[in-house]
Structure formats: structure tokens, C-alpha cells
Design a protein around this motif. Sequence first.
Motif, PDB file in Angstrom:
ATOM      1  N   GLU A  69       0.831  -1.199   0.000  1.00 27.23           N
ATOM      2  CA  GLU A  69       0.000   0.000   0.000  1.00 27.23           C
ATOM      3  C   GLU A  69       0.868   1.254   0.000  1.00 27.23           C
ATOM      4  O   GLU A  69       0.547   2.244  -0.680  1.00 27.23           O
ATOM      5  N   CYS A  70       1.967   1.231   0.717  1.00 30.99           N
ATOM      6  CA  CYS A  70       2.898   2.364   0.703  1.00 30.99           C
ATOM      7  C   CYS A  70       3.508   2.550  -0.678  1.00 30.99           C
ATOM      8  O   CYS A  70       3.681   3.690  -1.148  1.00 30.99           O
ATOM      9  N   PHE A  71       3.819   1.438  -1.335  1.00 27.42           N
ATOM     10  CA  PHE A  71       4.389   1.531  -2.683  1.00 27.42           C
ATOM     11  C   PHE A  71       3.370   2.110  -3.658  1.00 27.42           C
ATOM     12  O   PHE A  71       3.712   2.956  -4.503  1.00 27.42           O
ATOM     13  N   ARG A  72       2.100   1.677  -3.557  1.00 33.04           N
ATOM     14  CA  ARG A  72       1.072   2.222  -4.437  1.00 33.04           C
ATOM     15  C   ARG A  72       0.863   3.704  -4.174  1.00 33.04           C
ATOM     16  O   ARG A  72       0.656   4.493  -5.108  1.00 33.04           O
ATOM     17  N   TRP A  73       0.931   4.106  -2.903  1.00 34.17           N
ATOM     18  CA  TRP A  73       0.791   5.524  -2.586  1.00 34.17           C
ATOM     19  C   TRP A  73       1.957   6.323  -3.158  1.00 34.17           C
ATOM     20  O   TRP A  73       1.775   7.429  -3.660  1.00 34.17           O
ATOM     21  N   GLN A  74       3.138   5.770  -3.096  1.00 29.42           N
ATOM     22  CA  GLN A  74       4.311   6.457  -3.623  1.00 29.42           C
ATOM     23  C   GLN A  74       4.196   6.645  -5.138  1.00 29.42           C
ATOM     24  O   GLN A  74       4.549   7.707  -5.676  1.00 29.42           O
ATOM     25  N   VAL A  75       3.687   5.639  -5.840  1.00 22.06           N
ATOM     26  CA  VAL A  75       3.521   5.743  -7.290  1.00 22.06           C
ATOM     27  C   VAL A  75       2.430   6.755  -7.630  1.00 22.06           C
ATOM     28  O   VAL A  75       2.562   7.536  -8.586  1.00 22.06           O
ATOM     29  N   ALA A  76       1.335   6.746  -6.842  1.00 18.79           N
ATOM     30  CA  ALA A  76       0.239   7.673  -7.119  1.00 18.79           C
ATOM     31  C   ALA A  76       0.621   9.128  -6.856  1.00 18.79           C
ATOM     32  O   ALA A  76       0.079  10.035  -7.488  1.00 18.79           O
ATOM     33  N   HIS A  77       1.526   9.366  -5.901  1.00 18.01           N
ATOM     34  CA  HIS A  77       1.990  10.718  -5.571  1.00 18.01           C
ATOM     35  C   HIS A  77       3.471  10.851  -5.951  1.00 18.01           C
ATOM     36  O   HIS A  77       4.308  11.201  -5.128  1.00 18.01           O
ATOM     37  N   LEU A  78       3.744  10.560  -7.212  1.00 21.34           N
ATOM     38  CA  LEU A  78       5.129  10.470  -7.655  1.00 21.34           C
ATOM     39  C   LEU A  78       5.887  11.784  -7.504  1.00 21.34           C
ATOM     40  O   LEU A  78       7.077  11.791  -7.169  1.00 21.34           O
ATOM     41  N   HIS A  79       5.207  12.916  -7.720  1.00 24.42           N
ATOM     42  CA  HIS A  79       5.893  14.209  -7.700  1.00 24.42           C
ATOM     43  C   HIS A  79       6.038  14.789  -6.288  1.00 24.42           C
ATOM     44  O   HIS A  79       6.900  15.638  -6.069  1.00 24.42           O
ATOM     45  N   SER A  80       5.205  14.358  -5.370  1.00 29.71           N
ATOM     46  CA  SER A  80       5.254  14.918  -4.013  1.00 29.71           C
ATOM     47  C   SER A  80       5.731  13.921  -2.962  1.00 29.71           C
ATOM     48  O   SER A  80       6.123  14.327  -1.869  1.00 29.71           O
ATOM     49  N   ALA A  81       5.711  12.641  -3.262  1.00 27.69           N
ATOM     50  CA  ALA A  81       6.113  11.628  -2.284  1.00 27.69           C
ATOM     51  C   ALA A  81       7.626  11.494  -2.234  1.00 27.69           C
ATOM     52  O   ALA A  81       8.323  11.854  -3.187  1.00 27.69           O
ATOM     53  N   PRO A  82       8.152  10.978  -1.119  1.00 24.89           N
ATOM     54  CA  PRO A  82       9.599  10.690  -1.068  1.00 24.89           C
ATOM     55  C   PRO A  82       9.987   9.691  -2.151  1.00 24.89           C
ATOM     56  O   PRO A  82       9.244   8.764  -2.465  1.00 24.89           O
ATOM     57  N   SER A  83      11.150   9.893  -2.723  1.00 27.76           N
ATOM     58  CA  SER A  83      11.582   9.066  -3.857  1.00 27.76           C
ATOM     59  C   SER A  83      12.447   7.873  -3.448  1.00 27.76           C
ATOM     60  O   SER A  83      12.824   7.068  -4.295  1.00 27.76           O
TER      61      SER A  83
END
Length: 242
Positions: free
Chosen positions: A171-185
Amino acid sequence: MFAWLFLWLVLGIWLIVGAFAYVVWKRRRQPARHRRWWVLGMCTGAVGYVHTLAYGFALTRPTEVCGQRTFDDDFPLSYVRVDMFPPRLACYWTDSAAYGPSHPTAAGTWLLWCAAALLVAGTVSRAITLSSRTPRWARAGTVLAPAVAAAIWATGIAPLMRLSAVDLHNECFRWQVAHLHSAPSGEIVHTERGFLPPAVDCVFTDGTASLIRVETLGLSCCLSVFLICCAALRLLKAPMPL
């Protein structure tokens, strides 16, 4: 396939019979508005819960219910998720990442939520019509604020709290992909969960992100509204000093 159609047919018959019985009861008894909503809520909840149970919660074979989707195995079943509150059966297929899971019990779940809304509406109507010198908005707020908080918890927080460590990591990985520009990389290091205050955090190598930031804000607003309404009821109910 025939079992699926049969259950939908039975659900339609239940709703028609229940609506007819409600109309007859309302014409004979002429109940108050809040009593009408209470009766509607209880009947709708009973129909929704029975319909959900019929799909496999009490039959303990949810994979067979999910297996009715395909016969040629084009999209094999990955896993099945059963939630008890709100009761829901979710079937995850190999194409669920793109199209989402299927929910055979969706009709029963929606009926249960409608029942909860009707019960809350009846309680608010009863609180407003009480003979009291306290303001109506305060009486309504003491009912609506906890109800909204419970809905936020049941829909946004509880499902994440029940996830396993692997599912939460995904779920964290999906959130990271969905918020690619604002999430930690960076890569996901681990996850953290807490109940008081509620927290579901994804810890990355270059930062931390919360999966329930909006839900936590909603709970805080509900708590503030509830405290304000309780204070208004307490202060305005007290006798005026001479």
C-alpha cells in the motif's frame, strides 16, 4: 453464475416486501418522523446483513464466490479479503491493479451504510425535536460528530490497520507511485502504525509519509465539533445567575 442471479433476485424480493410492509405500518400507526427513520434503518440493515452473509461470510467459502467471475482462467484469482465491519468480500485478481477488485457483496454493504445513515438521521431528528432550551445545532452536533468520526474510522483507517505487514508495504508503494511528484523518492524502509493518535506511516530512506493524513484531520474536526457542542449544551443548560 446462477447462484449470483438468484441472490440478486432474492434481494429484490426482500426490498419489495419490506417496502410494502413499511408503507402499511406507516399508514396504520402514523408514527413520528424519527421513528420512521429508525424502522427503515433497522429493516434495511437486516436485509443488507443477511444478503452479505449469503455471499460467503457465514458459509466460510469465499473463494468459491469469487471464482464465479471467470471460467476460462484468463484472470486468475490472487487472493480474497474478508472484512467484518463493514462486512465486505473483496476478490483480487491479477488485473485488479488496473481495474480494481470486484466486490460481490457490494449491494449488502451499501444497504448497511444506508441503514446506518437512516438510524443517525432518526436520532438527530429526535434530538432536534426534544423540548429543551439548548440550541438545536448543539444537540444535532453531539450525534453527528461521533457518527461522522465512526464512518471515517471504518472506511479510511480501520482497513489499513488490519492489513498485514506485506500488504501495508504494498500500500505504501502504491501511494508512492500515485503521488510520484510529491512523495519521497527513496525506498521503503518500514511501516509504523499507532492507535492513539491514529497513525499509519510509511518510512522511506529520505522521509516519512502518512497514509491517513486527511482522515486524521477529519477525526480532529469531529472531536472539536463534539467538544464545542457539549460545551454549548452544558453552558446554555445551566441556570442564569441572579
